[in-house]
Each structure stands twice: as structure tokens, then as C-alpha cells.
Design a protein around this motif. Structure first.
Motif, PDB file in Angstrom:
ATOM      1  N   ASP A  30      16.590   9.321 -15.791  1.00  0.00           N
ATOM      2  CA  ASP A  30      17.803   8.754 -16.368  1.00  0.00           C
ATOM      3  C   ASP A  30      18.675   8.243 -15.223  1.00  0.00           C
ATOM      4  O   ASP A  30      19.422   9.003 -14.601  1.00  0.00           O
ATOM      5  N   LEU A  31      18.581   6.970 -14.961  1.00  0.00           N
ATOM      6  CA  LEU A  31      19.245   6.344 -13.822  1.00  0.00           C
ATOM      7  C   LEU A  31      20.757   6.549 -13.913  1.00  0.00           C
ATOM      8  O   LEU A  31      21.388   6.191 -14.902  1.00  0.00           O
ATOM      9  N   SER A  32      21.346   7.110 -12.862  1.00  0.00           N
ATOM     10  CA  SER A  32      22.772   7.422 -12.913  1.00  0.00           C
ATOM     11  C   SER A  32      23.616   6.177 -12.651  1.00  0.00           C
ATOM     12  O   SER A  32      23.203   5.244 -11.952  1.00  0.00           O
ATOM     13  N   VAL A  55       9.807   0.160 -16.711  1.00  0.00           N
ATOM     14  CA  VAL A  55       9.179   1.407 -17.135  1.00  0.00           C
ATOM     15  C   VAL A  55       8.259   1.143 -18.320  1.00  0.00           C
ATOM     16  O   VAL A  55       8.485   0.217 -19.113  1.00  0.00           O
ATOM     17  N   ARG A  56       7.185   1.922 -18.398  1.00  0.00           N
ATOM     18  CA  ARG A  56       6.255   1.845 -19.524  1.00  0.00           C
ATOM     19  C   ARG A  56       6.658   2.911 -20.533  1.00  0.00           C
ATOM     20  O   ARG A  56       6.757   4.095 -20.197  1.00  0.00           O
ATOM     21  N   ARG A  57       6.926   2.492 -21.767  1.00  0.00           N
ATOM     22  CA  ARG A  57       7.411   3.415 -22.776  1.00  0.00           C
ATOM     23  C   ARG A  57       6.701   3.154 -24.092  1.00  0.00           C
ATOM     24  O   ARG A  57       6.746   2.048 -24.608  1.00  0.00           O
ATOM     25  N   TYR A  65      18.049  -1.958 -18.663  1.00  0.00           N
ATOM     26  CA  TYR A  65      19.024  -2.777 -17.935  1.00  0.00           C
ATOM     27  C   TYR A  65      20.367  -2.086 -17.835  1.00  0.00           C
ATOM     28  O   TYR A  65      20.890  -1.570 -18.830  1.00  0.00           O
ATOM     29  N   ARG A  66      20.956  -2.096 -16.635  1.00  0.00           N
ATOM     30  CA  ARG A  66      22.298  -1.558 -16.396  1.00  0.00           C
ATOM     31  C   ARG A  66      23.151  -2.624 -15.724  1.00  0.00           C
ATOM     32  O   ARG A  66      22.704  -3.325 -14.805  1.00  0.00           O
ATOM     33  N   SER A  71      27.189   0.741 -16.365  1.00  0.00           N
ATOM     34  CA  SER A  71      27.143   0.849 -17.820  1.00  0.00           C
ATOM     35  C   SER A  71      25.833   0.287 -18.360  1.00  0.00           C
ATOM     36  O   SER A  71      25.200  -0.585 -17.761  1.00  0.00           O
ATOM     37  N   ILE A  72      25.441   0.785 -19.516  1.00  0.00           N
ATOM     38  CA  ILE A  72      24.201   0.354 -20.162  1.00  0.00           C
ATOM     39  C   ILE A  72      24.463  -0.889 -20.990  1.00  0.00           C
ATOM     40  O   ILE A  72      25.465  -0.980 -21.695  1.00  0.00           O
TER      41      ILE A  72
END
Length: 271
Positions: A30-32, A55-57, A65-66, A71-72
Motif C-alpha cells: 500500500d504505497l504511502s 501491479v498484476r491483480r 495511480y496517485r 492522494s488516490i
């Protein structure tokens, strides 16, 4: 400070991003917000308008993307083309087939034709009139949602010394309609189906380009021109400070964003 890890730098019409390959999701988790801000810092970091984590999900490539402030964001039109360029250059997708990219705004399909990449950003939502302002000056605007919110205002001039100014601070907007902020595009007409824009992006400030913003601008311009597609697709040229994008509104109510996307650097960082 973390162990050094890989990054790439890319841009689409000078809307620039730090890319973080994290295919199995174990490098960054979880990228801060602090990490994102450090990476995007143009003096103490790599510099960028945002971060694209690759990322593979659930069997699909996911664009995490941030914005530069950490912020997201739901969607990024220039970012998804840079994301697709990375997947191609890394040999992770078939270069002859459409590329599927999952986003917080759902699955998007991207196609590559040489140096031009086209992203299908889906059906626009036109949500009514609003008002935006800079300082003491305000303009009527159109609320267009392209997976993220936009307010499109037609103005007389984009001169940074004029009423629009340098856009150092977020333009004022209706806080009830946009409680979480909004991307604001200021637009002038250049000719038939040809416009130019400047943009203040929510979470990043004024940028050299905004892909979803160009799409919102095209939709607002086409509606103002009574040029909604009927019988044939409608295309507009949208000039941004970082180059030129082509936006096509199709007869099946899809908006296609076409423009270049390049990877310009690769390295490692311990930010």
C-alpha cells in the motif's frame, strides 16, 4: 530508508510520471502518500505529476495511480498510455493485440499504432452547469465526468498574465458539487474542431497536459458546437502546453484519447 528499488520515468505530452514496477505487489504494498510526495518532488526527488504503480491483480494489469500530493485518483488518461508503453517495452503484453488495463474507474482498452496510443476512456457523463474562479474573476463551466471530475470553462485568453493567471493555487469551485476537489480546464477556440487548454489538476497543480481533461474539454466543446456524434464519429484537436492530443467521440458514445507516450529514463532509487 528502504532498499533501492527500480523506477522508470515517462510522459504523455509532458504530463510526467514515475512508474514503479511491482508486478506481484510485494515491493511497495500500500504505497504511502509520503513516498509518493518524495518521488514526485522536482527538487529533492525524481519529479513527476504522479506515480503509476504497475501491479498484476486478479489476472489483469492494474494501474495504481496517485497524484503528486499522494492522494488516490480514479483515472489518468495520459498515465494509462504511459502505462501501456511500459508494458509493451517490457515485453509483458502482445504488441499486436489490444491492451487491457484495470483502473479504479474500471477496465480500459488501449491500442498502439506506432508512436500514437489510443485509450478508450468510456462514456462521458455531462452533469450540468457550475462556476469556477481565479481570484476575483469567475466563469461558467460545464461539469463533465470522465471517471474523475472536471469543470470546463471557456475563456477569452490562456495568457498566464491575464485573468486565468499562472494557476498556482486551485481555482475556486462549488464545494457542494465538488467536495473532494475538481480538475479545472480553461479553454479557448483555435478553429473548427480545434481548441487549446490549460489545466489545474486536483492533487498535482497546473500540469503540461491532462488526458481525461482533454476528453472533458472535447465533450464540452462538441456539445457547445452542437456536434454530438450522430451517424459518424466526431474528432477534435486539443492543444495542451506539452503538445497535441486528438479526442474522438464515437457514435456508440465512447471517448477515445490519442497521443504519444514515451519512457525517458530507468534507474533505481531509495526514496
Amino acid at each position: 530508508m528502504p532498499e533501492p528499488y527500480a523506477f522508470l520515468k515517462g510522459h504523455g505530452t509532458e504530463n510526467d510520471f514515475v512508474l514503479l514496477p511491482d508486478h506481484d505487489g510485494t515491493v511497495h504494498g500500500d504505497l504511502s502518500a509520503d513516498r509518493v510526495r518524495a518521488l514526485c518532488d522536482r527538487r529533492a526527488g525524481i519529479g513527476g505529476d504522479g506515480v503509476l504503480r504497475v501491479v498484476r491483480r486478479e489476472g489483469r494489469w492494474f494501474m495504481d495511480y496517485r497524484n503528486a500530493d499522494g492522494s488516490i485518483a480514479e483515472m489518468c488518461g495520459n498515465g494509462i498510455r504511459v502505462f501501456a508503453r511500459y508494458l509493451l517495452e517490457a515485453g509483458l503484453v502482445d504488441p499486436t493485440a489490444p491492451i487491457e488495463v484495470d483502473t479504479r474507474d474500471g477496465l480500459k482498452v488501449v491500442r498502439v499504432d506506432g508512436d500514437q496510443i489510443t485509450a478508450d476512456l468510456g462514456t462521458p457523463r455531462v452533469l450540468g452547469d457550475t462556476v469556477v474562479g481565479v481570484g476575483a474573476t469567475s466563469w461558467p463551466a460545464q461539469h463533465v465526468d470522465m471517471g474523475n471530475p472536471h469543470a470546463v470553462a471557456f475563456v477569452d485568453s490562456l495568457d498566464p498574465h491575464g485573468p486565468v493567471g499562472p494557476l498556482l493555487d486551485p481555482p475556486s469551485r462549488d464545494p457542494e458539487r465538488f467536495p473532494d476537489g475538481v480538475n479545472v480546464e480553461f479553454v479557448v477556440r483555435r478553429g473548427e474542431r480545434h481548441v487549446a487548454m490549460r489545466v489545474h489538476e486536483r492533487g498535482s497543480g497546473e500540469t503540461r497536459s491532462c488526458g481525461t481533461g482533454a476528453c472533458a474539454v472535447m465533450v464540452a466543446a462538441a456539445l457547445a458546437d452542437d456536434a454530438r456524434p450522430s451517424g459518424s464519429d466526431v474528432a477534435y484537436r486539443v492543444d495542451v502546453p506539452g503538445g497535441t492530443l486528438t479526442v474522438t467521440w464515437t457514435t456508440d458514445d465512447r471517448v477515445l484519447l490519442t497521443g504519444p507516450a514515451v519512457i525517458v529514463a530507468r534507474g533505481t532509487t531509495a526514496l
